[in-house]
Design an enzyme around this catalytic site. Structure first.
Site, PDB file in Angstrom:
ATOM      1  N   ILE A 182      -1.734   9.760 -10.437  1.00 28.34           N
ATOM      2  CA  ILE A 182      -2.657  10.852 -10.087  1.00 28.34           C
ATOM      3  C   ILE A 182      -2.963  10.771  -8.593  1.00 28.34           C
ATOM      4  CG2 ILE A 182      -5.003  11.745 -10.395  1.00 28.34           C
ATOM      5  CD1 ILE A 182      -4.714  10.645 -13.350  1.00 28.34           C
ATOM      6  N   ASN A 230      -3.952   7.526   0.217  1.00 35.62           N
ATOM      7  CA  ASN A 230      -5.221   8.183  -0.096  1.00 35.62           C
ATOM      8  C   ASN A 230      -6.254   7.941   0.999  1.00 35.62           C
ATOM      9  OD1 ASN A 230      -4.285   7.135  -3.252  1.00 35.62           O
ATOM     10  ND2 ASN A 230      -4.567   9.300  -2.789  1.00 35.62           N
ATOM     11  N   ASP A 234      -8.804   0.398  -8.264  1.00 36.25           N
ATOM     12  CA  ASP A 234      -9.879   1.226  -7.710  1.00 36.25           C
ATOM     13  C   ASP A 234     -10.704   1.826  -8.851  1.00 36.25           C
ATOM     14  OD1 ASP A 234     -11.442   2.338  -5.730  1.00 36.25           O
ATOM     15  OD2 ASP A 234     -10.015   3.899  -5.172  1.00 36.25           O
ATOM     16  N   HIS A 286      -9.224  -4.584  -5.613  1.00 32.48           N
ATOM     17  CA  HIS A 286      -9.992  -3.380  -5.272  1.00 32.48           C
ATOM     18  C   HIS A 286     -10.431  -2.704  -6.565  1.00 32.48           C
ATOM     19  CE1 HIS A 286     -10.214   0.380  -2.443  1.00 32.48           C
ATOM     20  NE2 HIS A 286     -11.163   0.389  -3.353  1.00 32.48           N
ATOM     21  N   ARG A 318       6.760  13.523  13.946  1.00 35.08           N
ATOM     22  CA  ARG A 318       6.401  13.235  15.339  1.00 35.08           C
ATOM     23  C   ARG A 318       5.110  12.425  15.400  1.00 35.08           C
ATOM     24  NH1 ARG A 318       7.870  18.686  15.861  1.00 35.08           N
ATOM     25  NH2 ARG A 318      10.001  18.873  16.640  1.00 35.08           N
ATOM     26  N   GLU A 346     -15.793  -2.452   0.905  1.00 34.16           N
ATOM     27  CA  GLU A 346     -15.115  -1.211   1.301  1.00 34.16           C
ATOM     28  C   GLU A 346     -16.150  -0.317   1.966  1.00 34.16           C
ATOM     29  OE1 GLU A 346     -13.568   1.404  -1.739  1.00 34.16           O
ATOM     30  OE2 GLU A 346     -12.150   2.315  -0.360  1.00 34.16           O
ATOM     31  N   HIS A 359      -9.919   4.532   4.709  1.00 34.44           N
ATOM     32  CA  HIS A 359     -10.613   5.798   4.973  1.00 34.44           C
ATOM     33  C   HIS A 359     -10.538   6.073   6.470  1.00 34.44           C
ATOM     34  CE1 HIS A 359     -12.290   6.405   0.901  1.00 34.44           C
ATOM     35  NE2 HIS A 359     -12.112   5.098   0.833  1.00 34.44           N
ATOM     36  N   HIS A 385      -5.730   1.574  -0.438  1.00 37.85           N
ATOM     37  CA  HIS A 385      -5.154   2.652  -1.264  1.00 37.85           C
ATOM     38  C   HIS A 385      -4.240   3.582  -0.466  1.00 37.85           C
ATOM     39  CE1 HIS A 385      -8.855   4.669   0.001  1.00 37.85           C
ATOM     40  NE2 HIS A 385      -9.591   4.110  -0.930  1.00 37.85           N
TER      41      HIS A 385
END
Ligand code: ZN
Length: 392
Positions: free
Chosen positions: A258, A227, A282, A69, A235, A139, A203, A224
């Protein structure tokens, strides 16, 4: 420079083979492959003509890094679809120990994505002196706009058959990242599985039940991890919690300290085990360049203190390199390189189904190697038996 025909011996190295890892030994490369290896004293190879010998001085010899990636570096990005750009990416990554990678596209128009795919298709076997192009990681664009991160929300869409099949027909896609919570995207998971393309949830706001359903359709990876996804609740597990609970899922991780706190990196490795985590960078255009302002598609990003951010503060990829990712994950988890080397090579090779040729130091596999010193600096990178980077 070593050529494919010239045999190469690396001795006095700590070899990270699947079993054992970290013992002193030697490795012989011939015709681009790992021809032989062993532990202890180096046999006498003086009968071999034109043998190049390298004393590794006790440093660590690992399988070359595989980055599944990665979007860019050195002022270039995969979406630029430029020949010299791709060549420079391959060389830059090799200088950081990467021997194979998946150039990664992002959410854009059909025409832009197709252009990038077609360029990789043309370039695949023509990269000299750099890391091997393994194909493409697509992606997006079939993501969840609510979890877009730095992906351009204006181009996010559901998986349209005509378009997605045109992308797949290029034959270069090895990994496809989509949001699996949408019914309209499920057919594409199955189509990818049918074609041997690995599918990653990305995402996404998928909850436990939705990720479980995605796994049943064939999703095996999480993009990732932590993120651009639903966080962990006790729950409502969220996407990350679901991925932790589902053993079928391998977790990509940007270990730059980070994107993910070191303690959260540790939790992920403790839960999934070292074999369940795939280090990725990335990395974007600014990787390898000084901090400052850069462009991302038609938007600007700022690189400051090692972080790449859009104007609104959203993280937009990284300037991470693989050797630092490996160093960071070892530090974050307190685990040794003997345990963690798999996260930068073998796990990625397995994830996209190429572990019979790449990803570990075993006789018969491609001679893709990286020599790291004690501080994780890259001293030597070998791609299919050829030295492509040396700082010895
Ligand atoms: Zn992303």
């Amino acid at each position: 420079m070593n050529t494919f025909s010239q045999p190469l011996l690396i001795y006095n190295a700590r070899l990270f083979t699947p079993n054992p890892a970290g013992l002193m030994g030697w490795l012989l490369v011939e015709n681009g492959l790992i021809h032989a290896l062993g532990f202890g004293n180096t046999p006498d190879f003086s009968h071999k003509t034109s043998l190049q010998s390298i004393d590794a001085q006790g440093e660590n010899l690992l399988p070359g890094f595989i980055d599944l990636h990665v979007h860019g570096a050195m002022g270039h990005e995969v979406m630029d679809a430029s020949v010299p750009g791709l060549e420079e990416l391959a060389r830059f990554y090799a200088s950081h120990g990467v021997t194979a990678f998946l150039p990664t596209t992002w959410t854009a128009s059909r025409a832009s994505i197709l252009k990038a795919l077609q360029l990789v298709e043309e370039m695949q076997d023509h990269i000299q002196g750099g890391a091997t192009l393994l194909g493409v990681h697509l992606e997006g664009p079939y993501l969840n706009p609510a979890r877009c991160g730095a992906q351009d929300v204006n181009f996010i869409r559901r998986a349209d058959k005509d378009e997605a099949l045109e992308f797949l027909e290029t034959g270069v896609i090895r990994l496809l990242a989509l949001a699996p919570e949408y019914d309209e995207n499920l057919w594409l998971i199955e189509e990818c599985v049918r074609r041997g393309v690995t599918v990653s949830a990305a995402h996404t706001a998928a909850n436990y039940e939705q990720l479980q359903r995605a796994v049943e359709h064939g999703v095996t990876q999480l993009t990732h991890s932590y993120n651009a996804m639903q966080g962990l609740g006790h729950r409502e597990l969220g996407t990350i919690g679901a991925a932790m609970a589902l053993p079928q899922i391998q977790c990509e991780l940007i270990a730059d300290n980070i994107h993910v706190h070191p303690a959260a990196q540790k939790i992920l490795v403790d839960v999934k085990g070292p074999s369940g985590v795939i280090l990725i960078t990335d990395a974007v255009r600014a990787a390898g360049l000084p901090e400052g302002d850069y462009v991302l598609d038609n938007r600007s990003v700022q690189v400051q203190h090692g972080a790449v951010r859009l104007q609104d503060g959203t993280l937009a990829g990284s300037v991470l390199t693989m050797e630092r990712a490996l160093q960071n994950i070892c530090a974050a988890t307190g685990r040794s390189l003997e345990e963690m080397w798999v996260t930068s090579s073998l796990n990625a090779a397995r994830a996209i189904g190429i572990s019979s040729q790449k990803g570990s130091l075993e006789v018969g596999k491609d001679a893709d190697l990286v020599l790291l010193d004690k501080s994780f600096n890259v001293r030597l990178t070998v791609v299919k038996g050829a030295i492509v980077f040396s700082k010895l």
